[in-house]
Scaffold this motif. Structure first.
Motif, short mmCIF file in Angstrom:
data_model
loop_
_atom_site.label_atom_id
_atom_site.label_comp_id
_atom_site.label_asym_id
_atom_site.label_seq_id
_atom_site.Cartn_x
_atom_site.Cartn_y
_atom_site.Cartn_z
N THR A 263 0.84 -1.20 0.00
CA THR A 263 0.00 0.00 0.00
C THR A 263 0.87 1.25 0.00
OG1 THR A 263 -1.53 -1.27 1.35
CG2 THR A 263 -1.97 1.09 1.16
N GLN A 267 1.09 4.14 -2.86
CA GLN A 267 0.80 5.55 -2.59
C GLN A 267 1.95 6.42 -3.04
OE1 GLN A 267 -0.11 5.31 1.55
NE2 GLN A 267 -2.31 5.09 1.23
N GLU A 270 1.88 7.12 -6.60
CA GLU A 270 0.76 7.93 -7.12
C GLU A 270 1.00 9.42 -6.96
OE1 GLU A 270 -2.59 6.22 -5.13
OE2 GLU A 270 -2.46 4.43 -6.39
#
Ligand code: ADP
Length: 271
Positions: A263, A267, A270
């Protein structure tokens, strides 16, 4: 090698520097040697398709204008040879790119559970004459630090080979299992198998146990070299277990990362 510098005996600092420098020269020489081996292999591999093309163009030139059969056949064969050369070029590019994978790149995360199932299902669709079984011990998302298209490419290479080198028993088993800090993927076929001597070489670029047979099936001998290069770029391993006449198992081990790490990496990528 010849480029090395003689280490001076007088000054410690200077001789350390020279030792360091010689190490660099050796590494450069090794790299240059590898490149020239590659160029040699590639030239050798291109010789066959080019010679075949030349032959057909000569036929066309001599008889193609008067003989429609020669015209058709030579055009068909030439186009087929060009298609083969295109895939050879694509695979050589893949091999070079696999060599340059930057594993530190943050967004490289993929879910093995999902990818294995998706790629195998694609094969089930493309090869209705085969029986595929998926034995997936992974109960949910299982993450590895690898680009999804790279993981797909490795699986496709192994499944493609399993199909290509199967004989009468058209069965392929795909297994995924979780180890302590890694995930193991295996692709098993019940085809012709690989002898112990050949097993050492199948990961070498352009190596084919039976050149003519592989060529007939559209093989260039680069698939496993690409697969190994990719897997090792991501700190994984690939190995083969096989018995002539009863089939082969190709197994990949890849280090896993936790859901939380995955995760976080996603992130980061992104932003
Ligand atoms: P190719 O394009 O020839 O399939 P690969 O690098 O993928 O190239 O494989 C190299 C060689 O290893 C093949 O030509 C074949 O002889 C052998 N090989 C690969 N996979 C299998 C398999 N599943 N069963 C038997 N032989 C295999």
């Amino acid at each position: 090698s010849s480029a090395r510098i003689t280490v001076p005996k007088t000054n410690d600092e200077l001789s350390n520097l020279v030792v360091e420098f010689n190490g660099m020269l050796d590494r450069m020489q090794h790299y240059i040697d590898q490149q020239s081996d590659f160029v040699q292999d590639v030239s050798h591999e291109l010789r066959t398709p080019v010679a075949i093309l030349e032959g057909h163009l000569q036929l066309l030139n001599r008889w193609g204008k008067d003989d429609p059969e020669v015209l058709d056949e030579s055009l068909r064969a030439s186009l087929q040879e060009i298609t083969r050369m295109k895939s050879l070029i694509q695979e050589m590019l893949d091999l070079t790119r696999a060599d340059q994978v930057d594993v530190q790149f943050p967004n490289a995360v993929s879910d093995v559970h999902q990818t294995v199932n998706q790629v195998t299902n694609d094969f089930i669709m493309i090869h209705p004459d085969f029986t595929f079984t998926i034995d997936d011990e992974l109960t949910g998302p299982t993450y590895v630090r690898m680009y999804r298209n790279h993981l797909e490419q490795v699986l496709i290479i192994l499944l493609d080979n399993a199909v290509k080198y199967s004989t009468t028993r058209k069965e392929i088993h795909v297994t995924a299992s979780l180890e302590m800090n890694s995930v193991a993927l295996a692709v098993q076929d019940f085809g012709e198998g690989i002898s112990p001597q050949d097993r050492k070489r199948v990961f070498n670029r352009f190596y084919r146990v039976d050149k003519a047979r592989s060529r007939e099936k559209g093989g260039n001998g680069l698939g496993l070299a690409i697969a190994q290069q990719l897997v090792e770029s991501y700190k994984g391993t690939i190995q083969v277990d096989s018995a002539v006449g009863s089939g082969s198992v190709f197994r990949i081990d890849l280090p896993t990362i936790s859901q939380a790490q995955a995760t976080q990496l996603r992130q980061m990528s992104e932003v």
